[in-house]
Every structure is written in C-alpha cells, then in structure tokens.
Design a protein around this motif. Sequence first.
Motif, PDB file in Angstrom:
ATOM      1  N   TYR A  68      43.443  41.025  34.818  1.00 22.13           N
ATOM      2  CA  TYR A  68      42.421  40.421  35.688  1.00 22.13           C
ATOM      3  C   TYR A  68      41.070  41.114  35.515  1.00 22.13           C
ATOM      4  N   LEU A  69      41.060  42.435  35.466  1.00 22.74           N
ATOM      5  CA  LEU A  69      39.802  43.165  35.282  1.00 22.74           C
ATOM      6  C   LEU A  69      39.165  42.844  33.930  1.00 22.74           C
ATOM      7  N   MET A 121      37.731  39.464  34.246  1.00 18.09           N
ATOM      8  CA  MET A 121      36.548  39.479  35.105  1.00 18.09           C
ATOM      9  C   MET A 121      35.296  39.885  34.326  1.00 18.09           C
TER      10      MET A 121
END
Length: 289
Positions: A265-266, A269
């Motif tokens: 997810y990071l 992002m």
Amino acid sequence: MFTDVFVTPFADYEFMRRALVGSLALALSGAPLGVFLILRRMSLAGDALSHAILPGAAVGYLVAGLSLPAMTFGGLFAGLVVALAAGAASRFTTLREDASLAAFYLVSLALGVTLVSLRGSNVDLLHVLFGSVVGLDDAALLLLVGVSTLTLILLAVFYRALVLDTLDPLFLRQTSAFGEFTPFLFLALVVLNLVAGFHALGTLMAVGVMMLPAAAARLWTRDLAIALPLAAAIGALCCYGGLVFSNETSAPTGPAIILAAGVVYLFSMIFGRAGGVLRLKRPRRHLEG
C-alpha cells in the motif's frame, strides 16, 4: 537459495500449505469486497464489523470452547445484529451511520474481550484477537475455501447490481427488483468473509487483508473491472510474502501478512498511476485525465 526461501517451506511442511491456501482464499474474496467498501466510502465500516463479531464468537467459545461451528455462527449472528442495529440507529436518530458503527463496535469489542477473559486464558484471548493462520485444521480450511467460493460466485452473479448500488443506488431501486436486496447481500458477504477470516487472522487482523490490497489497487487504476482482480492478486501476493517473511524471521504470521500488505500500500501510495503522490505532483498535459 531462492527455492529454500520461497518454495521449500511450502513443499516440506503441511501447515505452511494449509496457511497458504487459507490466506489465499481470504484474499481472493475479501479484497474485491474491500474495493466496493472503498467506493461506498465505508472503509471504516469493515473495521467496525470485524470487531463486532467478537461478542458472538466469545459466546460460542463460552458454550463450546474453541469450536469452529459455535464460534462461526456466533460471530456471524453478532456481526449481522450490529450492522442492522447501527443502520437502524442512523435511520431513526440524528446519529450518522459511521458514528453508530463506532459506538456499537467499541461496545462489542469490550464485551467480547470480557467474555473470553471470564473463562479462557490469555492464550485463548490472543487466538480470538489475532487468529492462527498456521494452525488451520481441515474444518477451518473448508470454511475459508467455501466462503471464498460462495462470495466469488455471488459477486459474479450480482456484479451489475452491486456496481449500480455502489454508484447510483436510487437508479437501481427504480429499475430493478434487486434494489432493496443488494445492500443486504453485500453487507452479508462482508460479515461472512470477516467471520471466516477471524479463524485465520483474528478479529483485529481479518479486515486488513480486505482493505489494504483494495486501497492499493485503487491507487493503480480507476477501472472497477481491473481493480477487483488486481486487489485479489495483490492480496494473494501479500499473503504469500507474509508467510515467507514469517517463516524466515519467526515473526507472527497474521501480522506479517498485514505488514506485507501495508508495504504494498505504501509503495502504491507513492508510485500508483491513478492517484499516487508522484502521479499527482507530475504536471498534466492539456486535456489529460
């Protein structure tokens, strides 16, 4: 060296194969539901419902110990009751649905922990809260695979209705007999997947494999038809990566899977093509969407 890390544990140990199959089943059905939750702006509802199943699971534990059927039906009943109660509270009071869910899930979490603590040990409490994906038996594995299969079939059959209910629920209610039925079907699928997931990842972690891959997928594409399988693929990859990391470092398996999803997810992002930081900072060309 490569095979020793990524292949040998699953070839040599049955519990690793069980953990892989169970977590993959969760990812394949849970992550697409997470995409719909994000589109409906109900991301926190998934977290609330994952905690809401705890009192029912705790009652099942008090009645029959660590019994799969008792804890499953207890958790399913509690999750559905809390979801319906929160919806009724938001409809008949001035509270919004997110506030109602927050109130009910906090009470449910406290009640569930209290009930388990009255009879069980700290080990039992940890099992309920964090699960044991490497300790899945035949019954739990069949439950996970069965829920995943049922969810994918219903998503395929009611895909159009679910999309319309997400994007334009009023239009669906005016044009289809499924208008009133679809929201309840979706809610039931979410609760069912959380109840199944709690046996593997616990009530605190089950929602992670549902929401983090979905959020990552939405940062790469705005096309729902692509986001759904992409979320499932990301979830499956994170489950495999988390199991490998856990086996190599002796880290807790459930948190390792969620941490792997957090890393993806990071990364998404920052680099995601449909909403990452670098994408938003890059100057767009004229008329570029």
